[in-house]
Design an enzyme around this catalytic site. Structure first.
Site, mmCIF file in Angstrom:
data_model
loop_
_atom_site.group_PDB
_atom_site.id
_atom_site.type_symbol
_atom_site.label_atom_id
_atom_site.label_comp_id
_atom_site.label_asym_id
_atom_site.label_seq_id
_atom_site.Cartn_x
_atom_site.Cartn_y
_atom_site.Cartn_z
ATOM 1 N N CYS A 34 50.000 39.434 39.422
ATOM 2 C CA CYS A 34 51.279 40.207 39.007
ATOM 3 C C CYS A 34 52.340 40.869 40.405
ATOM 4 O O CYS A 34 52.531 42.054 40.365
ATOM 5 C CB CYS A 34 49.948 41.603 39.282
ATOM 6 S SG CYS A 34 49.169 41.496 40.417
ATOM 7 N N CYS A 103 42.859 44.661 40.570
ATOM 8 C CA CYS A 103 42.953 45.531 41.099
ATOM 9 C C CYS A 103 42.027 45.488 42.110
ATOM 10 O O CYS A 103 41.917 45.891 43.419
ATOM 11 C CB CYS A 103 43.827 46.648 40.810
ATOM 12 S SG CYS A 103 44.664 46.621 38.833
HETATM 13 FE FE1 FES Z 1 47.957 43.645 40.066
HETATM 14 FE FE2 FES Z 1 47.078 46.034 40.025
HETATM 15 S S1 FES Z 1 48.518 45.306 38.175
HETATM 16 S S2 FES Z 1 46.730 44.684 41.279
#
Ligand code: FES
Length: 139
Positions: A34, A103
């Site tokens: 991400c 996360c």
């Molecule tokens: Fe990767 Fe939140 S989308 S830490």
């Protein structure tokens, strides 16, 4: 509602944002998938985490989980901070959607990375105490 009140609160009003210039331990962790990055700064005095600050370049849940993680370890012993799990962070936030659990892992690992750095700075091998730092994969 996808996000709990607590998540929204910690996202819009994150606690302990910033840097500690003379930190005793600094940990940075990123998730390659991400692209989110968290940096955690610790001030440690005789086994107690006297101050903690963070900077997160990432999604709202990454901000909320790092904020909550700092609140959960501030004023606590290193042992307590080592026991902090991402599940504890998620519970303290009244839950997270499944796609956002990674996360919270980032927040847990950022704390551990900062503790590793603290031990390394003391000339102590952190691996037997803190373990290996795992970079969380997106799920
Ligand atoms: Fe990767 Fe939140 S989308 S830490």
């Amino acid at each position: 509602m996808l996000y709990s009140e607590k998540v929204l609160d910690h996202f819009s009003n994150p606690r302990n944002v910033g840097e500690i210039e003379d930190a005793d331990g600094v940990g940075e962790i990123g998730n390659a998938k991400c692209g989110d990055i968290m940096k955690m700064y610790l001030k440690i005095d005789e086994n107690t985490i006297t101050d903690v600050k963070f900077k997160t370049f990432g999604c709202g849940a990454a901000v909320a989980t790092s904020s909550m993680a700092t609140e959960l370890i501030k004023g606590k012993s290193i042992d307590d901070a080592l026991k902090l799990t991402n599940q504890a962070v998620v519970e303290a936030l009244d839950g997270l959607p499944a796609v956002k659990i990674h996360c919270s892992v980032l927040a847990e690992q950022a704390v551990r990375a900062a503790l590793s750095d603290y031990y390394t700075k003391q000339g102590i091998d952190p691996v037997p105490i803190v373990g290996e730092i795992k970079v969380p994969e997106e799920e």
